[in-house]
Scaffold this motif. Sequence first.
Motif, PDB file in Angstrom:
ATOM      1  N   LEU A  29       0.828  -1.203   0.000  1.00  0.00           N
ATOM      2  CA  LEU A  29       0.000   0.000   0.000  1.00  0.00           C
ATOM      3  C   LEU A  29       0.864   1.255   0.000  1.00  0.00           C
ATOM      4  N   SER A  30       0.412   2.264  -0.718  1.00  0.00           N
ATOM      5  CA  SER A  30       1.095   3.555  -0.702  1.00  0.00           C
ATOM      6  C   SER A  30       0.795   4.265   0.612  1.00  0.00           C
ATOM      7  N   ASP A  31       1.550   5.318   0.899  1.00  0.00           N
ATOM      8  CA  ASP A  31       1.289   6.105   2.109  1.00  0.00           C
ATOM      9  C   ASP A  31      -0.128   6.669   2.089  1.00  0.00           C
ATOM     10  N   GLU A  33      -2.737   5.422   0.631  1.00  0.00           N
ATOM     11  CA  GLU A  33      -3.709   4.345   0.866  1.00  0.00           C
ATOM     12  C   GLU A  33      -3.766   3.968   2.342  1.00  0.00           C
ATOM     13  N   ARG A  53      -3.770  11.758  -0.231  1.00  0.00           N
ATOM     14  CA  ARG A  53      -2.763  12.448  -1.046  1.00  0.00           C
ATOM     15  C   ARG A  53      -2.697  13.932  -0.687  1.00  0.00           C
TER      16      ARG A  53
END
Length: 230
Positions: A29-31, A33, A53
């Motif tokens: 997972l991205s930050d 997410e 974001r």
Amino acid sequence: MIQKQLSIRNWAEDDRPREKMILKGKSVLSDAELIAILIGTGSGDKSAVDLGRELLSLSDGCLYEFGKLRLSQLCEVKGIGRSKAISILAALELGRRRKELRADKKPKIDSVQKAYEELKGYFTDLTHEEFYILYLNNSNEILQVKQLSIGGITGTFVDPKIIFKHGIDLSACGIILAHNHPSGILIPSDQDKRLTKRIQQFGMLIEMNVIDHLIITDNGYFSFADQNLL
């Protein structure tokens, strides 16, 4: 014609943050997410990931700097109320506390670097001064790390009597002083030097050795012992 953005529930299952974590694991997972999972829902035509974001943009995408943001700053993002902001701050605080935990065996301080490694986590993300004492037994093992005071941007009050009263209660044989400089300047002030000398003199009277005084910033540390100031 511009189509309205789909909500997360309409995304493919492996693109939704929660489902993605279940299917592929948390590391993928991205930050943004991960933040989306914390805040739970989006706002208006923005998904939770979109808000994640936007939140990260407050620190130019730097997660380290993101950890320094205050409640009021997080709430500047439209769609982020106090409840969502508090959830984020709580998660960040849990991460900080986890870093401070150690195994059952008492860590031994056998170098300035080791003392710095033990103490630096207490000063992460602070925008004001705080003063801590690391209490050691006669084997230089840590008995306790105690917060002594919280101050402002340029200073904090320290009472030597409180330092040594607690040390006596712990049967400590030595102490290491530590405080931060929010300015990032790793140079002791005249006040820092006078205070260190005063505490050292108190310690000599009751045979509790002041081993070092560390000034800590995000960029490193200054050791009074290394610079022969003790």
